[in-house]
Design an enzyme around this catalytic site. Structure first.
Site, short mmCIF file in Angstrom:
data_model
loop_
_atom_site.label_atom_id
_atom_site.label_comp_id
_atom_site.label_asym_id
_atom_site.label_seq_id
_atom_site.Cartn_x
_atom_site.Cartn_y
_atom_site.Cartn_z
CB SER A 298 -0.90 0.02 1.23
OG SER A 298 -0.12 0.27 2.39
CG ASP A 299 1.35 5.89 -1.37
OD1 ASP A 299 2.27 6.03 -0.53
OD2 ASP A 299 1.18 6.67 -2.32
CD1 TRP A 300 4.68 5.52 4.99
CD2 TRP A 300 4.64 4.32 3.12
NE1 TRP A 300 5.75 4.66 5.01
CE2 TRP A 300 5.76 3.91 3.89
CE3 TRP A 300 4.40 3.68 1.90
CZ2 TRP A 300 6.64 2.90 3.48
CZ3 TRP A 300 5.27 2.68 1.48
CH2 TRP A 300 6.37 2.31 2.26
CG PHE A 301 -0.73 6.56 6.75
CD1 PHE A 301 -0.78 5.91 7.97
CD2 PHE A 301 0.36 7.36 6.46
CE1 PHE A 301 0.24 6.06 8.91
CE2 PHE A 301 1.40 7.53 7.39
CZ PHE A 301 1.34 6.88 8.61
CB ALA A 302 -3.00 4.03 0.44
#
Ligand code: NAG
Ligand code: NAG
Ligand code: NAG
Ligand code: NAG
Ligand code: NAG
Ligand code: NAG
Ligand code: NAG
Ligand code: NAG
Ligand code: NAG
Ligand code: NAG
Ligand code: NAG
Length: 814
Positions: A298-302
């Site tokens: 995942s992208d960061w916090f996605a």
């Protein structure tokens, strides 16, 4: 956990959160202000087909041995260990997977970003993605990433969060376009794949990001009220199937074929479903159709769900923990959609062990394939100190931070960076002033020419100091940065030149310039302009910063040889381009640490410019389509929708389809010499076998059906250097599909390019290989690539609008 660190995290998160434009502060150009959910349009765009179950990895395409090692490793893991293998934890790197000393597993250190290892000292700051794309040089694209990859490895990072592609450049205004390459799928696909080969040949895992339709910064994350209630869902990028395949997915096929280890799913939603839990995108397109054998992170916090995301194809949650209660009292059991929830979901039967094992096998196969289990360097402790996410050593549990700190891993990369940035400089105007002929009176203008005086090099939008990279996670930590002014002084000393510098734009704009310099008009006035762009925000204007246009106007009105150099993220308005005293313009983008040296090499003719624009420069910012969607005056939770109704018409494909005149077209760039191109020939590779419209159905390999990658035709042209100096140029091939192709097909699209360097009078041949995919369109009905029947037109030339020869061929009869 000291509150200072929590605050640090919170600050970063708010940077990453959606930005909201204030009504009334309307930027120039083509922005869409209110684009709420529209049920009429949604009828065409609003739905992602479910695709389950998540395809299991097989190691196909060369990872057969590595997958065996990965499976053996997985068999040794306890359920607790498994949960940590798929969930990031706080640690010394930007992303961290815990080591398992019991099994000799070193853990994984994931580091930003696409232009350098951002959180480390004594590393190199390379040219940005858009810069190297402007070289149109496949070897350089590879060499840049090979050098960068060696630095990541030497600093102990197994995973590079690079290369970036997405945004691709649907909108000229998008704040992160410079991290990637080009709005053209073909050029981007090659740059993407070459970057992946480079990184992975250095023994580092490449992460192809951000997947998919991640075309703007504003509204990219959901927004909550302080009480936790959702206020807005992240923007949904809604594109039709053909546009997805021919434009945005296209370069990912190149990336998967290049065996990218990881793919990072994006913040935005696609057709209403979050990028990291859209089963059509992850299971359907990526793992099934393209045969991706690595892991989706995942992208960061996605990540916005646990089991639902896992079933949709997400394999690794990053950074793995979330706010506001990122750190629990026990110190290592962080709240997460994955983490303890994964253990629970297995125990209560919601999640199959087979899928969890598949996730870990996907994560470990590239690790073994790249030999990262053998002699991988330890994490440089300096990275931990520079980590912008977590700085507390308490959280570096079990990470091997015993190696020497601040290791200098730059090697000879400065020389490579200088060479690459010079070869990527695009000269769009030259009335003969360049190359400079040992001028003895030089005036240098602009706050982009000199030293950064206000803080760490290029880390913010400072007024003073040359700009060599953009902001956000793609930024660089420079150990040094050669400024244009210092390089000009050093180079012109051999001519005994008088160099005067005026670096305060405001002062120059408000002055009578003839009173500034002394004692008479300089032989050349060099004006350095910059344009800042950063992750987290989109550009409000395509004008250069700090009154750049006014500065040029002011200087050019009194200096008959004004040379403009821009350092920016990509497309700019160049209203001064027609000014008769602006006798040369060089577009240098973000060149990295050797900026001054590489531009001086071009200015003085030590390097003959050969860069070409990887996008179109229009007459005016309002000429571009693909507007950034903003949320002004909208309140519905689901209102943030962006409809990609332009279909395949991005950048030159839009300008060409509508016959819009442009200032400098896609593929354009000048040289100090001239070239001739003749003798276009096209021939089928196999004259015995009839070409079928549909590809033969073969077992999917990384990159999709291998039949799509077979060369069906080769084209050749001969080039000759007709000038006086050695130089390189780029032969470009554009294809027009036959009339039988569906409506919406581009008027012409790039399907081949090659850079060739020739001495005066020398001839050379360039060959273009046309693969099946290159001459097909995506058929939404049969869900495959089809070659249209009838006559193809092939154009070759020096840019998308400087066509030299035309030929035709028919692959499939009517
Ligand atoms: C919705 O889109 C349709 C088709 O583009 C357009 O005709 C209509 O005006 C739009 N409706 C609203 C409320 O914006
Ligand atoms: C999005 O919706 C459009 C229209 O229904 C469809 O053609 C396209 O395939 C969808 N894309 C994805 C990734 O679901
Ligand atoms: C770990 O490495 C050590 C030293 O190389 C070796 O003796 C041991 O067998 C390894 N353990 C496993 C589980 O591979
Ligand atoms: C949270 O705050 C919003 C905005 O003030 C409000 O509309 C909503 O009702 C609140 N929700 C709860 C559960 O209190
Ligand atoms: C599990 O996920 C939920 C969100 O679905 C979250 O609220 C909860 O804190 C998570 N549990 C742990 C132990 O992280
Ligand atoms: C099983 O655990 C998962 C993860 O915590 C949770 O989302 C789900 O509701 C649980 N299901 C049952 C039936 O308890
Ligand atoms: C730049 O020039 C302006 C106008 O003369 C002046 O107000 C400003 O203080 C100058 N900036 C610096 C850093 O000297
Ligand atoms: C600028 O200064 C020069 C030299 O002093 C003078 O000739 C010229 O008229 C001035 N220009 C303006 C616009 O004031
Ligand atoms: C070009 O520069 C000369 C000074 O050498 C000046 O006299 C002339 O007016 C300038 N031309 C324009 C169009 O500004
Ligand atoms: C650019 O276009 C806008 C809107 O059409 C117009 O207002 C502006 O004057 C144009 N700018 C230039 C430099 O032509
Ligand atoms: C663009 O020009 C071409 C050739 O002159 C013409 O065939 C075509 O119809 C034009 N397209 C538009 C949208 O005006």
């Amino acid at each position: 956990m000291p509150s200072s660190s929590l605050l640090y995290l919170a600050g970063l998160l708010s940077l990453a959160a959606a930005q909201v434009y204030v009504p009334g502060s309307r930027p120039e150009g083509s922005f869409t202000w209110v684009q709420p959910r529209n049920t009429t349009v949604l009828g065409q765009y609003g739905h992602s087909e479910p695709f389950y179950p998540s395809p299991r990895t097989t190691g196909a395409g060369g990872w057969e041995n590595a997958i065996e090692k990965a499976r053996e490793f997985v068999a040794e893991l306890t359920l607790e260990e498994k949960r940590y293998m798929v969930t990031g934890q706080p640690g010394p790197c930007v992303g961290n997977i815990y080591p398992i000393p019991r099994l000799n597993f070193s853990g994984l250190c994931l580091q930003d970003g696409p232009a350098s290892l951002r959180t480390a000292d004594y590393v190199s700051a390379f040219p940005a993605g858009v810069t190297i794309a402007s070289s149109w040089d496949k070897q350089m694209m590879y060499d840049r990433s090979l050098s960068m990859g060696r630095e990541f490895r030497a600093k102990g990072a197994q995973v590079a969060l690079a290369p970036a592609l997405g945004p691709m450049g649907r909108s000229a205004y998008s704040g992160r376009n410079w991290e990637g390459f080009s709005p053209d799928a073909y050029l981007s696909g090659i740059a993407f794949a070459q970057s992946i080969h480079g990184l992975q040949d250095a023994g580092v895992q490449a992460t192809a990001k951000h997947y998919l339709l991640n075309e703007q910064e504003v509204l990219r994350n959901p927004v909550r009220y302080p009480n936790g209630t959702l206020q807005f869902e992240a923007i949904s990028s809604n594109a039709d199937d053909r546009t997805v395949h021919e434009n945005y997915l296209w370069p990912y096929a190149n990336a998967i074929r290049a065996k990218a280890s990881a793919v990072m799913c994006s913040y935005n939603r696609v057709n209403g479903s979050y990028g990291c839990q859209n089963s059509k995108l992850l299971n359907g397109l990526l793992k099934e159709e393209l045969g991706f054998q690595g892991y989706v992170m995942s992208d960061w916090f996605a990540t916005h769900s646990g089991v639902a995301s896992i079933e949709a194809g997400l394999d690794m949650d990053m950074p793995g923990y979330f706010l506001p209660r990122a750190f629990s009292d026990s110190g290592d059991d962080y709240l997460s959609f994955f983490g303890a929830n994964v253990t629970q979901a297995i125990n209560n039967g919601t999640l199959e062990m087979d899928r969890l094992d598949d996730m870990i096998t996907r994560i470990l196969t590239p690790y073994y394939a790249l030999g990262q289990d053998e002699d991988f360097p330890t994490i440089d402790p300096s990275s931990a100190k520079l980590n912008t996410f977590v700085r507390e050593s308490d959280y570096f549990r079990d990470f091997n931070l015993i190696g020497p700190s601040s290791r200098d891993v730059r090697d000879n990369h400065g020389e490579i960076i200088r060479k690459h940035a010079a070869a990527s400089t695009v000269m769009v105007k030259n009335e003969g002033i360049l190359p400079l002929k040992a001028p003895k009176r030089i005036a240098v203008f602009g706050n982009d020419a000199g030293e950064v005086t206000e803080g760490p090099l290029n880390q913010q939008k400072f007024e003073f100091g040359t700009l060599a990279v953009g902001g956000g996670s793609g930024a660089s930590l420079f150990t040094y940065l050669i400024t244009p002014l210092e390089a000009i002084k050093a180079r012109s000393r051999q001519d005994g030149a008088l160099v005067q510098a005026f670096l305060n734009n405001t002062q120059v704009v408000n002055s009578n310039v003839t009173n500034l310099w002394n004692p008479q008009e300089p032989e050349v006035c060099l004006v350095f302009l910059k344009g800042w762009a950063s992750e987290g925000s989109d550009r409000l204007t395509l004008d250069l910063d700090w009154q750049g246009n006014e500065l040029v106007e002011k200087v050019a009105n009194v200096c008959s040889d004004t040379v403009v150099v821009t350092h920016s993220s990509g497309v700019n308005n160049l209203p001064f381009a027609q000014h008769p005293n602006v006798t040369a313009i060089l577009i240098a983008h973000y060149p990295g640490q050797e900026s001054g040296n590489s531009i001086v090499d071009v200015l003085y003719g030590d390097v003959n410019p050969s860069g070409k624009l990887p996008y179109t420069i229009a007459h005016n910012g309002s000429d571009y389509n693909g507007p950034i969607t903003t949320d002004v005056e909208t309140t519905g939770v689901d209102d943030w929708q962006s409809y990609f109704t332009e279909g395949l018409e991005t950048d030159y494909k839009y300008f060409d389809a509508h016959n819009i005149s442009v200032l400098y077209e896609f593929g354009f760039g000048l040289s100090y010499t001239t070239f001739e191109m003749t003798g276009l020939e096209i021939s089928p590779v196999d004259t015995d076998t009839e070409i079928t419209p549909a590809p033969e159905k073969r077992e999917v390999q990384p990159g999709g059906n291998p039949a799509l990658w077979e060369t069906l035709y080769t084209a050749r042209v001969t080039l000759r250097n007709t000038g006086d100096v050695r130089g390189a140029t780029v032969a470009q091939l554009y294809i027009t599909l036959p009339d039988s192709a569906p409506e919406g097909s581009p008027v012409r699209q790039l399907r081949g390019f090659d850079k060739i360097e020739l001495s005066p009078g020398q001839r050379g041949t360039v060959q273009f290989d046309l693969m099946r995919r290159d001459i097909s369109y995506w058929d939404v009905v049969s869900q495959q690539w089809l070659i249209p029947s009838g006559e193809f037109t092939v154009r070759v030339g020096f840019s998308s609008r400087d066509i030299v020869e035309v030929a035709t061929f028919t692959a499939v009869e009517n």
